[in-house]
Design an enzyme around this catalytic site. Sequence first.
Site, PDB file in Angstrom:
ATOM      1  N   CYS A  15       0.741  -1.331   0.019  1.00  0.00           N
ATOM      2  CA  CYS A  15      -0.060  -0.001   0.107  1.00  0.00           C
ATOM      3  C   CYS A  15       0.894   1.103   0.112  1.00  0.00           C
ATOM      4  CB  CYS A  15      -0.866   0.183   1.157  1.00  0.00           C
ATOM      5  SG  CYS A  15      -0.354  -0.475   2.761  1.00  0.00           S
ATOM      6  N   ARG A  53       7.225 -11.202   5.337  1.00  0.00           N
ATOM      7  CA  ARG A  53       6.775 -10.904   6.650  1.00  0.00           C
ATOM      8  C   ARG A  53       7.470 -11.919   7.751  1.00  0.00           C
ATOM      9  NH1 ARG A  53       0.235  -9.435   5.909  1.00  0.00           N
ATOM     10  NH2 ARG A  53       0.716  -7.783   4.299  1.00  0.00           N
ATOM     11  N   GLN A  89       0.699 -11.223  -2.629  1.00  0.00           N
ATOM     12  CA  GLN A  89      -0.663 -10.567  -2.292  1.00  0.00           C
ATOM     13  C   GLN A  89      -1.423 -10.122  -3.577  1.00  0.00           C
ATOM     14  OE1 GLN A  89      -0.267  -7.581   0.555  1.00  0.00           O
ATOM     15  NE2 GLN A  89      -1.193  -8.872   2.029  1.00  0.00           N
ATOM     16  N   ASP A 103      -2.899  -7.833  -4.246  1.00  0.00           N
ATOM     17  CA  ASP A 103      -3.474  -6.660  -3.601  1.00  0.00           C
ATOM     18  C   ASP A 103      -4.138  -5.580  -4.485  1.00  0.00           C
ATOM     19  OD1 ASP A 103      -3.253  -5.436  -1.001  1.00  0.00           O
ATOM     20  OD2 ASP A 103      -1.330  -5.152  -1.081  1.00  0.00           O
ATOM     21  N   HIS A 118      -5.658  -1.091  -4.214  1.00  0.00           N
ATOM     22  CA  HIS A 118      -6.032  -0.245  -3.300  1.00  0.00           C
ATOM     23  C   HIS A 118      -6.605   0.853  -4.177  1.00  0.00           C
ATOM     24  CE1 HIS A 118      -2.422  -1.660  -1.387  1.00  0.00           C
ATOM     25  NE2 HIS A 118      -3.273  -1.502  -0.388  1.00  0.00           N
ATOM     26  N   LYS A 143     -12.063  -2.913   9.328  1.00  0.00           N
ATOM     27  CA  LYS A 143     -12.084  -3.862   7.995  1.00  0.00           C
ATOM     28  C   LYS A 143     -13.247  -4.860   8.118  1.00  0.00           C
ATOM     29  CE  LYS A 143      -8.858  -7.403   9.618  1.00  0.00           C
ATOM     30  NZ  LYS A 143      -7.721  -8.227   9.640  1.00  0.00           N
ATOM     31  N   HIS A 153      -8.312  -0.733   0.937  1.00  0.00           N
ATOM     32  CA  HIS A 153      -7.377  -1.706   0.711  1.00  0.00           C
ATOM     33  C   HIS A 153      -8.245  -2.971   0.697  1.00  0.00           C
ATOM     34  CE1 HIS A 153      -4.039   0.477   3.031  1.00  0.00           C
ATOM     35  NE2 HIS A 153      -5.234   1.209   3.567  1.00  0.00           N
TER      36      HIS A 153
END
Length: 655
Positions: free
Chosen positions: A349, A378, A396, A398, A400, A482, A528
């Site tokens: 992000c 991670r 991910q 991902d 945004h 979330k 997100h």
Amino acid sequence: MSELRITLDGSERVVPAGTTAGQALEADGRTVIAARVNGQLRDLEHPVAEGDTVEPVEIGSVDGRAIMRHSAAHVMAQAVQELHPEAKLGIGPPVENGFYYDFDVAEPFTPDDLKRIEKRMREIVKQGQRFSRRVVSDDEARAELAAEPYKLELIGLKGSASAEDGANVEVGAGELTIYDNLDAKSGDLRWKDLCRGPHLPTTRVIPAFKLMRTGGAYWRGSEKNPQLQRIYGTAWESRERQDEYLAMLAEAEKRDHRKLGAELDLFSFPPELGSGLPVFHPKGGIIRKEMEDYMRQRQLEAGYEFVNTPHLTKSSLFEISGHLPYYGEDMFPAFELDGVDYRVKPMNCPMHNLIFRARGRSYRELPLRLCEFGSVYRYEKSGVVHGLTRVRGMTQDDSHIYATKEQMGEEIKSLLQFVLSVLRDFGLREFYLELSTRDDSDKFIGDDADWEEATEALRQAALDSGLDLMDDPGGAAFYGPKISVQARDAIGRTWQLSTIQLDFNQPKRFGLEYQAADGTRQQPVMIHRALFGSVERFMGVLIEHYAGAMPPWLAPVQVVGVPIGDAHVPHLEKVAAALRAHGIRVEVDASSDRMQKKIRNAQKQKVPFMLLAGDDDVNADAVSFRYRDGEQKNGVSIPDAVDEIVKAVRERVQV
């Protein structure tokens, strides 16, 4: 005798002073095992007061099971200390589907130890020892538990935010309590423990339990603390429910994606790479590619734009985003390059924010939907790394989304429907939603008003979906609330998959702006979104959901040709060529193995379709179908066979 007015079953009742919650509920102590008094869980022996609202807690309810399992943990700890008097007590909370207790012992527990402990537990349960609560002062608790160093530490943490990882079962703000296990006949003390409760009336009320396994666990979850020995158990409101659970565990073991990943040659974890870092073999690579290709197609159709960002960045980027102070422990350590600290990225992000900020933006561009299959890293603790479902290196899916506040509500609703649609295409059907919000802790940033507005927008979108909604106080990301989609798999387990987070804070921190219709500069909101969570984890979930028998469109090998004899190989090669022309992944087993072994090999590899051919099939220009379930269909013409397979793959059906 004086009287009290209480509310019971929604109506006011008058009861004598001194009435307990159990008496007010006329509880039998077996079905109704505790009470909720003014919203707080209490023992049945809790005396009610004027104006109390009293509700029953049944043993088969969520709260009832937790109380019963915590009581089972006490019985287990008593049994351990009777058999191992030197054992020092840690904590023993209920957990999902069971309980555990931690012990400081000289040697790890063996399987034979577990058998003896479980046998002693059954004797304690049969005795019907009574759980009795009493309030003590800190000094009294320290005196009584002087031989228990970990309990003494918890007493010092009473009411502290540091009392984590089950410690809140033992202590909390306000009064300190000890629970005694008393002999059913004489009332003599048999065992005691520091505990907030509540508990069952007696040990006899535990209907079914079983000790499962042992393992190591650091005291209060910190590697800096001593490692204790943890015993896990399960307990249920009936033998039937326990048998169902144990059967589910046996089925889950068969579906373990780590075992199937090796058997089906999908992925591995070479020790030379390090823990939690998988490599995907060609067949696993096919599944990944199909998953990612499908998601790329769906996202392009939905108006997303693909971007790409590097694996490394200066550490300072995460100071701007706010991740470093709140998420630093989950990042890999920094390393120096040209006198500057760098890190491998744990999330995408902040980099997407830089893309948004790279040039001026107009309201006409919003909502702007950026997406990426981004590799992130991670630092998961070694004790929680687990196959593909908990890794250190992941991809991910991902996205945004940058939108105006006016667009925010509809965008979230549309996004939630998009997410559910995609998960259904992968064969998942049962969902509920969880709304994670902030609590009073200091781990959250931003204005209360922003949080309230963001939370309400997510809640409304969740309610509009028609799915069940569960609250998760304190579970939000540090920057915003979330929604998480919880999906049930084929054997009823729940997995957290897609997440949608609403963030007012990062746009502020990065100074993101767009030019509004009136010419003013406005701040966008940021959504997100992760569809799979990570490609690795979702693949692990799918393998277990399908027990490795992936639907045809995801299967690494979709068709295997099985010739009865060598003379029939050319016929099946002709069929294979027709299938390959439609993009079907097909192999012909021309090995020297007998036909039955070839069929078994294809079954072990969980191939959706087998096409068999002998003399009759060659003469008729046909094949014989054999499906994964063993069903067979003979004399199918080659065009019909090709059509059936192509249709099954394109329509994403399960066979």
